[in-house]
Design an enzyme around this catalytic site. Structure first.
Site, short mmCIF file in Angstrom:
data_model
loop_
_atom_site.label_atom_id
_atom_site.label_comp_id
_atom_site.label_asym_id
_atom_site.label_seq_id
_atom_site.Cartn_x
_atom_site.Cartn_y
_atom_site.Cartn_z
N HIS A 21 0.08 3.22 -24.02
CA HIS A 21 -1.04 3.49 -23.10
C HIS A 21 -0.86 4.78 -22.29
O HIS A 21 -1.75 5.17 -21.55
CB HIS A 21 -1.34 2.27 -22.22
CG HIS A 21 -0.52 2.16 -20.99
ND1 HIS A 21 0.57 1.32 -20.89
CD2 HIS A 21 -0.63 2.75 -19.78
CE1 HIS A 21 1.09 1.42 -19.67
NE2 HIS A 21 0.38 2.29 -18.98
N GLN B 71 2.30 1.85 -10.78
CA GLN B 71 1.60 2.94 -11.47
C GLN B 71 2.47 4.20 -11.52
O GLN B 71 3.00 4.64 -10.50
CB GLN B 71 0.27 3.23 -10.77
CG GLN B 71 -0.91 2.45 -11.34
CD GLN B 71 -0.69 0.96 -11.39
OE1 GLN B 71 -0.09 0.39 -10.49
NE2 GLN B 71 -1.17 0.31 -12.43
N GLY B 72 2.59 4.73 -12.72
CA GLY B 72 3.42 5.92 -12.90
C GLY B 72 4.79 5.60 -13.45
O GLY B 72 5.53 6.49 -13.86
N ASP B 73 5.14 4.33 -13.43
CA ASP B 73 6.41 3.90 -14.04
C ASP B 73 6.21 3.56 -15.51
O ASP B 73 7.17 3.42 -16.27
CB ASP B 73 6.97 2.67 -13.33
CG ASP B 73 7.43 2.99 -11.92
OD1 ASP B 73 7.96 4.09 -11.71
OD2 ASP B 73 7.24 2.13 -11.04
N SER B 74 4.97 3.40 -15.90
CA SER B 74 4.65 3.03 -17.28
C SER B 74 5.41 3.89 -18.27
O SER B 74 5.57 5.09 -18.08
CB SER B 74 3.17 3.24 -17.56
OG SER B 74 2.48 2.11 -17.14
N ASP C 191 2.97 -2.11 -26.72
CA ASP C 191 2.73 -0.92 -25.93
C ASP C 191 3.89 0.08 -26.04
O ASP C 191 4.66 0.25 -25.10
CB ASP C 191 2.50 -1.34 -24.47
CG ASP C 191 1.85 -0.26 -23.64
OD1 ASP C 191 1.56 0.83 -24.17
OD2 ASP C 191 1.64 -0.51 -22.43
N1 ARG Z 1 0.64 0.68 -16.33
C1 ARG Z 1 1.36 1.19 -15.25
C2 ARG Z 1 1.58 2.66 -15.37
O1 ARG Z 1 0.86 3.30 -16.04
C3 ARG Z 1 2.58 0.41 -14.91
C4 ARG Z 1 2.21 -0.84 -14.32
C5 ARG Z 1 3.35 -1.68 -14.04
N2 ARG Z 1 2.89 -2.62 -13.11
C6 ARG Z 1 3.59 -3.61 -12.65
N3 ARG Z 1 3.07 -4.36 -11.76
N4 ARG Z 1 4.77 -3.85 -13.11
O2 ARG Z 1 2.38 3.24 -14.73
#
Ligand code: ARG
Length: 394
Positions: A80, A212-215, A126
């Site tokens: 993603h 967000q941003g850790d993905s 993912d």
């Molecule tokens: N999808 C998120 C990103 O793009 C990471 C989300 C992780 N969220 C969580 N609650 N663990 O960075």
């Protein structure tokens, strides 16, 4: 609950391409303040600053995601975080620093992206590989789990993503630890989570999470040999660090075969197990010890420290004994606990000089650390000599 609404979480690009994946963005309730009043700050959500070099294979990607070095040329991240498979020169990977503004950062541009073709929010899976236009020679690599044996316990998470739900991206790498959450429990929060290819982690009470941003960044732990191994890829969650909503990660072991196959096409996989049994730790004593003629046994000590666990089943004992009639000599290795291992018996007919040999001893029931002794006894009259040197290779 109406889980359908909660997927998203896309990186908020710190610089550039925001990859949006699905649906609605939950409204941002503030994350539970996590309890670290400390100076370093509260990060990843509920974490602390990582030390320079602590997680050397961590990568920051310019679209606002994390990743891990898989080979010197391939970064493993989340599907993603990227748009599609194909040539792509728009991504910059930053490696080698916890501080993204450090002048010692190593940067590379992508030249190709492989996005798991089976990935969708409904199917999971993912993961993606980003190929760098030039390898990072000598880069630290994070091996991926290929079996489910590490899908338990406590995991480490790290990234430059938001330190609170809705918060800003971070300049410094943050880290935290989160416990495994079973599929059954995780399904109560996310009824449609894909148990076969997703793994959850977090505290019931929330407070610590990726955000967000850790993905795309890794979730990892120590393997049975004490080495870091990647078990997850940051994927999604409802908000960040909310009570009752653990983080959801792509389950690396379930995807490992496909990752390997893709990497093979993109230029290759890492060495399977670069160094399963690292070059033996060597301990040596070169002080000469005289062997009295037909006398009592003498010993030479080697103090071993800094190892862990037991000695190996193939402990190498190299001895260099100078003597004018080696058949006179009985030689034993004495373990720290006093157990004797016979290396050589006497033999009245073996009239050759010297004992210069390497013996292999199954010492696996002995603790490695402690004082080992080489014991030599001359059992016949007339000839003499000395221990010149001996060593142990673990
Ligand atoms: N999808 C998120 C990103 O793009 C990471 C989300 C992780 N969220 C969580 N609650 N663990 O960075």
């Amino acid at each position: 609950m109406t889980e359908g609404k909660w997927f998203i979480r896309t990186a908020l690009a710190a610089a550039g391409a925001v990859v949006t994946m699905a649906a609605a963005v939950g409204t941002a309730a503030a994350a539970p303040p996590s309890s670290d009043p400390g100076d370093v700050g509260v990060q990843v959500v509920g974490g602390t600053r990582a030390a320079q070099g602590e997680f050397p294979w961590m990568v920051r990607l310019s679209m606002g995601c994390g990743g891990a070095m898989y080979t010197e040329s391939l970064v493993l991240t989340a599907a993603h975080c990227v748009n599609s498979t194909g040539p792509n020169t728009s991504i910059t990977a930053t490696y080698g620093v916890v501080d993204l503004q450090s002048s010692s950062a190593v940067r590379r541009t992508s030249n190709y992206v492989y996005r798991n073709p089976g990935y969708s929010t409904s199917a999971g899976g993912d993961w993606a590989l980003i190929r760098l236009s030039q390898p990072i020679t000598g880069a630290a690599l994070l091996p991926i789990a290929t079996t489910s044996e590490y899908n338990s316990g406590t995991f480490t998470i790290a990234g430059w993503g938001a330190a609170t739900e809705g918060g800003a991206q971070q300049r410094y790498l943050l880290k935290a630890e989160v416990p495994f959450v079973s599929d059954a429990e995780c399904r109560q929060s996310y009824p449609s989570m894909k148990t076969a290819v997703e793994i959850c982690a977090g505290y019931d009470q929330g407070g610590v999470d990726t955000c967000q941003g850790d993905s795309g960044g890794p979730m990892f732990r120590r393997d049975s040999a004490g080495r870091w191994i990647q078990v997850g890829i940051v994927s999604y969650g409802r908000g960040c660090a909310r009570p009752g909503y653990p983080g959801v990660y792509a389950e690396v072991s379930a995807l490992a075969t496909a990752i390997r196959a893709a990497a093979a096409d993109l230029g290759g996989n890492p060495d399977p197990d670069p160094d399963p049994d690292p070059p033996g730790d060597t301990f040596e004593n070169t002080n000469n010890v005289t062997i009295p003629d037909a006398g009592s046994a003498i010993t030479s000590d080697i103090a071993v420290s800094g190892l862990s666990g037991n000695a190996p089943s193939d402990l190498q004992v190299s001895v260099d004994i100078r003597h004018t009639y080696r058949g006179d000599l009985v030689v034993d290795l004495i373990a720290p606990d006093g157990t004797a291992y016979r290396l050589k018996n006497s033999s009245g007919s073996d009239s050759a000089d010297n004992v210069i040999a390497t013996y292999t001893v199954n010492a696996s029931s002995e603790a490695a650390n402690g004082t080992w002794k080489l014991q030599v006894r001359d059992v016949y009259r007339a000839d003499t000599g000395y221990i010149d040197a001996w060593k142990l290779v673990f």
